[in-house]
Design an enzyme around this catalytic site. Structure first.
Site, PDB file in Angstrom:
ATOM      1  N   SER A   8       0.866  -1.168  -0.018  1.00  0.00           N
ATOM      2  CA  SER A   8       0.001  -0.165   0.088  1.00  0.00           C
ATOM      3  C   SER A   8       0.958   1.111   0.028  1.00  0.00           C
ATOM      4  O   SER A   8       1.665   1.679   0.931  1.00  0.00           O
ATOM      5  CB  SER A   8      -0.709   0.080   1.167  1.00  0.00           C
ATOM      6  OG  SER A   8      -1.378   1.363   1.297  1.00  0.00           O
ATOM      7  N   HIS A  31      -1.154  -1.215  -4.383  1.00  0.00           N
ATOM      8  CA  HIS A  31      -2.407  -0.870  -3.533  1.00  0.00           C
ATOM      9  C   HIS A  31      -2.653   0.765  -3.365  1.00  0.00           C
ATOM     10  O   HIS A  31      -1.598   1.181  -2.795  1.00  0.00           O
ATOM     11  CB  HIS A  31      -2.374  -1.614  -2.368  1.00  0.00           C
ATOM     12  CG  HIS A  31      -3.828  -1.464  -1.485  1.00  0.00           C
ATOM     13  ND1 HIS A  31      -4.697  -2.417  -1.808  1.00  0.00           N
ATOM     14  CD2 HIS A  31      -4.163  -0.689  -0.656  1.00  0.00           C
ATOM     15  CE1 HIS A  31      -5.909  -1.956  -1.192  1.00  0.00           C
ATOM     16  NE2 HIS A  31      -5.464  -1.030  -0.326  1.00  0.00           N
ATOM     17  N   ASP A  33      -4.852   3.465  -2.113  1.00  0.00           N
ATOM     18  CA  ASP A  33      -6.135   3.685  -1.108  1.00  0.00           C
ATOM     19  C   ASP A  33      -6.522   5.381  -1.386  1.00  0.00           C
ATOM     20  O   ASP A  33      -5.745   6.235  -1.069  1.00  0.00           O
ATOM     21  CB  ASP A  33      -5.498   3.827   0.196  1.00  0.00           C
ATOM     22  CG  ASP A  33      -5.278   2.287   0.621  1.00  0.00           C
ATOM     23  OD1 ASP A  33      -6.073   1.342   0.728  1.00  0.00           O
ATOM     24  OD2 ASP A  33      -4.103   2.095   1.376  1.00  0.00           O
ATOM     25  N   MET A  35      -9.135   7.964  -0.644  1.00  0.00           N
ATOM     26  CA  MET A  35     -10.071   8.286   0.598  1.00  0.00           C
ATOM     27  C   MET A  35     -10.440   9.560   0.471  1.00  0.00           C
ATOM     28  O   MET A  35      -9.933  10.592   0.156  1.00  0.00           O
ATOM     29  CB  MET A  35      -9.169   8.156   2.017  1.00  0.00           C
ATOM     30  CG  MET A  35      -8.529   6.718   2.200  1.00  0.00           C
ATOM     31  SD  MET A  35      -7.870   6.846   4.060  1.00  0.00           S
ATOM     32  CE  MET A  35      -6.783   5.502   3.693  1.00  0.00           C
ATOM     33  N   HIS A  64      -8.114   0.708  -4.073  1.00  0.00           N
ATOM     34  CA  HIS A  64      -9.356   0.544  -3.122  1.00  0.00           C
ATOM     35  C   HIS A  64      -9.943   1.899  -2.866  1.00  0.00           C
ATOM     36  O   HIS A  64      -9.257   2.841  -2.146  1.00  0.00           O
ATOM     37  CB  HIS A  64      -8.355   0.143  -1.915  1.00  0.00           C
ATOM     38  CG  HIS A  64      -9.168   0.061  -0.679  1.00  0.00           C
ATOM     39  ND1 HIS A  64      -8.731  -0.228   0.734  1.00  0.00           N
ATOM     40  CD2 HIS A  64     -10.515   0.009  -0.562  1.00  0.00           C
ATOM     41  CE1 HIS A  64      -9.458  -0.510   1.456  1.00  0.00           C
ATOM     42  NE2 HIS A  64     -10.779  -0.443   0.664  1.00  0.00           N
ATOM     43  N   MET A  66     -12.299   4.204  -1.042  1.00  0.00           N
ATOM     44  CA  MET A  66     -12.813   4.338   0.448  1.00  0.00           C
ATOM     45  C   MET A  66     -13.636   5.792   0.190  1.00  0.00           C
ATOM     46  O   MET A  66     -13.145   6.705   0.664  1.00  0.00           O
ATOM     47  CB  MET A  66     -11.752   4.384   1.502  1.00  0.00           C
ATOM     48  CG  MET A  66     -11.380   3.014   1.846  1.00  0.00           C
ATOM     49  SD  MET A  66      -9.888   2.727   2.599  1.00  0.00           S
ATOM     50  CE  MET A  66      -8.776   3.054   1.325  1.00  0.00           C
ATOM     51  N   MET A 135     -11.702  -5.924   5.119  1.00  0.00           N
ATOM     52  CA  MET A 135     -10.817  -5.041   5.848  1.00  0.00           C
ATOM     53  C   MET A 135     -10.651  -5.797   7.427  1.00  0.00           C
ATOM     54  O   MET A 135     -11.527  -6.100   7.865  1.00  0.00           O
ATOM     55  CB  MET A 135     -11.590  -3.829   6.229  1.00  0.00           C
ATOM     56  CG  MET A 135     -11.843  -2.964   4.998  1.00  0.00           C
ATOM     57  SD  MET A 135     -10.391  -2.482   4.139  1.00  0.00           S
ATOM     58  CE  MET A 135      -9.289  -1.573   5.143  1.00  0.00           C
ATOM     59  N   PHE A 141      -6.885   4.603   7.962  1.00  0.00           N
ATOM     60  CA  PHE A 141      -5.537   5.125   8.472  1.00  0.00           C
ATOM     61  C   PHE A 141      -4.599   3.742   8.129  1.00  0.00           C
ATOM     62  O   PHE A 141      -5.297   2.676   8.558  1.00  0.00           O
ATOM     63  CB  PHE A 141      -5.437   5.351   9.734  1.00  0.00           C
ATOM     64  CG  PHE A 141      -6.379   6.898   9.984  1.00  0.00           C
ATOM     65  CD1 PHE A 141      -5.759   8.105   9.640  1.00  0.00           C
ATOM     66  CD2 PHE A 141      -7.656   6.687  10.310  1.00  0.00           C
ATOM     67  CE1 PHE A 141      -6.625   9.251   9.685  1.00  0.00           C
ATOM     68  CE2 PHE A 141      -8.459   7.818  10.345  1.00  0.00           C
ATOM     69  CZ  PHE A 141      -7.826   9.132  10.084  1.00  0.00           C
ATOM     70  N   GLY A 142      -3.555   4.015   7.717  1.00  0.00           N
ATOM     71  CA  GLY A 142      -2.220   2.873   7.945  1.00  0.00           C
ATOM     72  C   GLY A 142      -2.054   2.758   9.355  1.00  0.00           C
ATOM     73  O   GLY A 142      -2.445   3.552  10.173  1.00  0.00           O
ATOM     74  N   ASP A 173      -6.607  -6.522   4.280  1.00  0.00           N
ATOM     75  CA  ASP A 173      -6.050  -5.279   4.061  1.00  0.00           C
ATOM     76  C   ASP A 173      -6.061  -4.487   5.536  1.00  0.00           C
ATOM     77  O   ASP A 173      -7.285  -4.305   5.924  1.00  0.00           O
ATOM     78  CB  ASP A 173      -6.847  -4.380   3.221  1.00  0.00           C
ATOM     79  CG  ASP A 173      -6.167  -2.718   2.935  1.00  0.00           C
ATOM     80  OD1 ASP A 173      -5.358  -2.714   3.591  1.00  0.00           O
ATOM     81  OD2 ASP A 173      -6.891  -2.059   2.383  1.00  0.00           O
ATOM     82  N   GLY A 175      -2.897  -3.958   8.808  1.00  0.00           N
ATOM     83  CA  GLY A 175      -2.399  -4.456  10.112  1.00  0.00           C
ATOM     84  C   GLY A 175      -1.637  -5.770   9.538  1.00  0.00           C
ATOM     85  O   GLY A 175      -1.492  -6.855  10.590  1.00  0.00           O
ATOM     86  N   GLY A 195       1.102  -1.980   4.014  1.00  0.00           N
ATOM     87  CA  GLY A 195       1.498  -0.732   3.955  1.00  0.00           C
ATOM     88  C   GLY A 195       2.735  -0.648   4.695  1.00  0.00           C
ATOM     89  O   GLY A 195       4.107  -0.675   4.142  1.00  0.00           O
ATOM     90  N   SER A 196       2.613  -0.324   6.105  1.00  0.00           N
ATOM     91  CA  SER A 196       3.795  -0.001   6.780  1.00  0.00           C
ATOM     92  C   SER A 196       4.712  -1.166   6.882  1.00  0.00           C
ATOM     93  O   SER A 196       5.944  -1.117   6.883  1.00  0.00           O
ATOM     94  CB  SER A 196       3.224  -0.102   8.322  1.00  0.00           C
ATOM     95  OG  SER A 196       2.084   0.353   8.509  1.00  0.00           O
TER      96      SER A 196
HETATM   97  C1  DX5 Z   1      -6.346   1.456   5.418  1.00  0.00           C
HETATM   98  C2  DX5 Z   1      -6.121   1.166   4.046  1.00  0.00           C
HETATM   99  C3  DX5 Z   1      -4.847   0.045   4.004  1.00  0.00           C
HETATM  100  C4  DX5 Z   1      -3.688   0.762   4.779  1.00  0.00           C
HETATM  101  C5  DX5 Z   1      -3.007  -0.393   5.148  1.00  0.00           C
HETATM  102  O1  DX5 Z   1      -7.780   1.988   5.420  1.00  0.00           O
HETATM  103  O2  DX5 Z   1      -7.230   0.454   3.138  1.00  0.00           O
HETATM  104  O3  DX5 Z   1      -4.675  -0.258   2.843  1.00  0.00           O
HETATM  105  O4  DX5 Z   1      -2.795   1.535   3.618  1.00  0.00           O
HETATM  106  O5  DX5 Z   1      -1.790  -0.265   5.919  1.00  0.00           O
HETATM  107  P1  DX5 Z   1      -1.092  -1.163   6.944  1.00  0.00           P
HETATM  108  O6  DX5 Z   1      -0.701  -2.176   6.339  1.00  0.00           O
HETATM  109  O7  DX5 Z   1       0.013  -0.008   7.626  1.00  0.00           O
HETATM  110  O8  DX5 Z   1      -2.193  -1.411   8.111  1.00  0.00           O
HETATM  111 ZN    ZN Z   2      -6.597  -0.360   1.390  1.00  0.00          ZN
END
Ligand code: DX5
Ligand code: ZN
Length: 220
Positions: A8, A31, A33, A35, A64, A66, A135, A141-142, A173, A175, A195-196
């Site tokens: 992500s 990926h 995101d 938003m 994705h 949102m 989800m 948020f990541g 998706d 954590g 992501g992280s």
């Molecule tokens: C959250 C996003 C995820 C996010 C995941 O709303 O849809 O795609 O980037 O980030 P991590 O992997 O850090 O949880």
């Molecule tokens: Zn996502």
């Protein structure tokens, strides 16, 4: 079930997106995101960035959405060249029409469910989708903590997909890292957003390899 990793870019450096895309040559997807500050309390990026990113990388884009009005906007992401466009079931007013439109424009169609949204009501829509996204954090948020409470739903979704031919990809998706990916893979997920765990690592390529190996280990 082939394991796929979709890093992500929410966790990447937004000022250097082309470089960040190039930093993960072993990713299956990127990926993205989107938003809108309405469907989720955060604001990220939209169509112009996706169009620019499309030209800057050969890695297919996994968008994705949102956003509050996916019926209106999703087709434009397919037109912009996204390889996959995922809309949220909670936001779509005409999901079947929108999913069909995404496919007719040449992209894979995805349907996303928030952690508290049950999968069973969407069983009849499985024929309309190429990917189901569950989800594993509340969207927005990541860097949030993985919600184990979603794992039984991942298992049930895998069963439903199996009953309908097993063609639909099952994405998780939120954590997802080396500590949680095995549980997701065991439960039946085959596409993993991280992501992280990828962009927060000192070596994103090695991080993807480790995630892929852990998921493969869990299912072999
Ligand atoms: C959250 C996003 C995820 C996010 C995941 O709303 O849809 O795609 O980037 O980030 P991590 O992997 O850090 O949880
Ligand atoms: Zn996502």
């Amino acid at each position: 079930m082939a394991v796929q990793i979709s890093p992500s870019i929410l966790a990447a450096d937004f000022a250097r997106l082309a470089d960040e895309a190039a930093a993960v040559p072993n990713a299956d997807w990127l990926h993205v995101d989107v938003m809108d500050y309405h469907f989720v309390p955060n604001l990220t990026l939209g169509l112009p960035v996706v169009e620019a990113l499309r030209k800057a990388t050969d890695t297919p884009l996994d968008c994705h959405l949102m956003i509050a009005d996916p019926d209106r906007w999703a087709p434009q992401y397919a037109e912009a060249g996204a390889g996959s466009v995922t809309i949220h079931a909670e936001a779509a007013k005409a999901p079947i029409r929108t999913l069909r439109e995404i496919r007719s424009l040449g992209a894979r169609a995805g349907l996303a469910l928030n952690p508290a949204t049950p999968v069973e009501p969407y069983e009849d829509l499985l024929g309309e989708v190429d990917m189901l996204l569950l989800m594993t954090v509340e969207p927005g948020f990541g860097g949030q903590k993985f919600l184990d409470v979603v794992l039984p739903k991942v298992r049930r979704a895998r069963e439903l997909i199996g009953r309908h031919g097993g063609r639909v990809w099952l994405q998780v998706d939120g954590g997802v890292d080396t500590g949680t990916i095995e549980r997701c893979a065991e439960a039946g997920a085959d596409v993993f957003v991280a992501g992280s765990a990828v962009y927060g690592a000192s070596d994103p390529v090695a991080a993807i390899d480790e995630l892929r190996a852990a998921a493969n280990r869990a299912t072999s």
